[in-house]
Scaffold this active site. Structure first.
Site, short mmCIF file in Angstrom:
data_model
loop_
_atom_site.label_atom_id
_atom_site.label_comp_id
_atom_site.label_asym_id
_atom_site.label_seq_id
_atom_site.Cartn_x
_atom_site.Cartn_y
_atom_site.Cartn_z
N CYS A 52 0.84 -1.19 0.00
CA CYS A 52 0.00 0.00 0.00
C CYS A 52 0.89 1.26 0.00
O CYS A 52 1.59 1.50 -0.96
CB CYS A 52 -0.98 -0.05 1.17
SG CYS A 52 -2.38 1.06 0.98
N HIS B 132 -3.33 -5.79 1.02
CA HIS B 132 -2.66 -5.98 2.31
C HIS B 132 -2.59 -7.46 2.71
O HIS B 132 -3.46 -7.93 3.43
CB HIS B 132 -3.43 -5.23 3.40
CG HIS B 132 -3.29 -3.75 3.36
ND1 HIS B 132 -2.31 -3.09 4.07
CD2 HIS B 132 -3.99 -2.79 2.70
CE1 HIS B 132 -2.42 -1.77 3.85
NE2 HIS B 132 -3.43 -1.57 3.02
N GLU C 99 -0.79 -8.78 4.91
CA GLU C 99 -0.62 -8.93 6.37
C GLU C 99 -1.95 -8.91 7.11
O GLU C 99 -2.01 -9.27 8.29
CB GLU C 99 0.32 -7.83 6.90
CG GLU C 99 -0.30 -6.45 7.12
CD GLU C 99 -0.49 -5.62 5.84
OE1 GLU C 99 -0.27 -6.16 4.74
OE2 GLU C 99 -0.86 -4.43 5.96
#
Lengths: 82, 226
Positions: free
Chosen positions: B90, B198, B200
């Protein structure tokens, strides 16, 4: 402080790069009832106050390395007289 | 690999740095160093550096532009040139393009609006050190949350990226107007990946899915077998 000169750096999107913000502004202008606007491109104006020791080459480097992203943007530097 | 050593960089305005550190720690183990943007040096012996999401420097000038010129980025660029694995997610992706580590630029979303939702991706290259545990063409779900995720590069660059297999992920649906639906790109050497989604945020079932986990496992496995 030494005498300062105003420098304007105009940053604009390159031709061919889509400008979603310009398009939205265009849409909003039409929404206000204005007609005849054919295209809108949004850019950025950065004003610097520099002393006389700052060379054109240094200004160009500032613009090339930071103020504009040359993947998508062009820049133009103007020293404002007076 | 207990000696796995990673670093997550925090810029002023980063907000996914803790999530990134937790994901790396959970999936890869080892030591996760937290590094501040003003640090001029990185810990010795790093295997993996992650640049997290967020709004570094309030997105002033351009998203990622200020962070890309911060002291720690000189060290990150140097580490990347030595072949250290570098992931930018990002805002981290925006920083990597602004720093010149990845080609192209991330512009305002084509629809103007901030997009925050789960999106479908396809794995375009399953041979990279970030994607080896995915299957080519695999469809995965990973969340996005961005305003400036519209990937742009000129046609010659896009052709080169596609020709050399440097597109890692593509959007499988309309998200932000990115050129050729590119969601993630690799550098020519294959050790730097930038992506808007994302991973994660999708590493365990409690996140609503774990499709991001294989990215971190791929990085870990690549280092074990290297």
């Amino acid at each position: 402080m030494p005498k300062a000169t105003k420098v304007r750096v105009y940053v604009s999107l390159k031709n061919g790069v889509l400008d979603p913000q310009g398009r939205a502004i265009h849409h909003a202008i039409e929404g206000l009832g204005f007609s005849g606007v054919q295209d809108v491109r949004a850019g950025r104006l950065i004003e610097l106050e520099v002393d006389d020791s700052v060379t054109d080459a240094a200004l160009d480097e500032m613009a090339a390395r930071l103020l504009a992203n040359q993947v998508i943007e062009n820049y133009r530097i103007e020293r404002v007289a007076g | 690999m207990s000696s796995f050593s990673s670093a997550v960089i925090t810029f002023p305005g980063s907000n996914c740095d803790r999530d990134m550190a937790v994901a790396i720690g959970d999936v890869c183990g080892g030591t996760v160093h937290r590094v501040w943007h003003g640090d001029a040096t990185l810990p010795d012996g790093l295997d993996f550096i992650a640049l997290p999401g967020g709004f570094s420097y309030g997105d002033y000038l351009r998203s990622g532009a200020m962070a890309a010129r911060s002291p720690v980025m000189r060290a990150v660029i140097e580490a990347a040139s030595r072949g250290v694995t570098v992931l930018g997610v990002c805002n981290g992706f925006q920083v990597l393009t602004e720093a010149g580590l990845l080609p192209g630029a991330l512009m305002r979303n084509a629809g103007i609006r901030f997009v925050c939702r789960d999106v479908a991706l396809t794995v375009a290259n399953a041979h990279s050190r970030f994607t080896s545990l995915y299957a080519e063409g695999q469809r995965i779900t990973i969340p996005v949350a961005h305003h400036d995720g519209n990937y742009f590069a000129d046609d010659a660059t896009l052709d080169r990226l596609e020709g050399e297999g440097l597109v890692a992920f593509r959007y499988a649906e309309d998200v932000n107007g990115s050129s050729r639906a590119i969601a993630g790109v690799l550098n020519a050497a294959g050790n730097v990946l930038g992506m808007m989604p994302h991973p994660e945020r999708m590493v365990e079932p409690a996140h609503g899915g774990s499709d991001g986990r294989a990215l971190f496992t791929s990085v870990l496995r690549g280092l074990v077998s290297a």
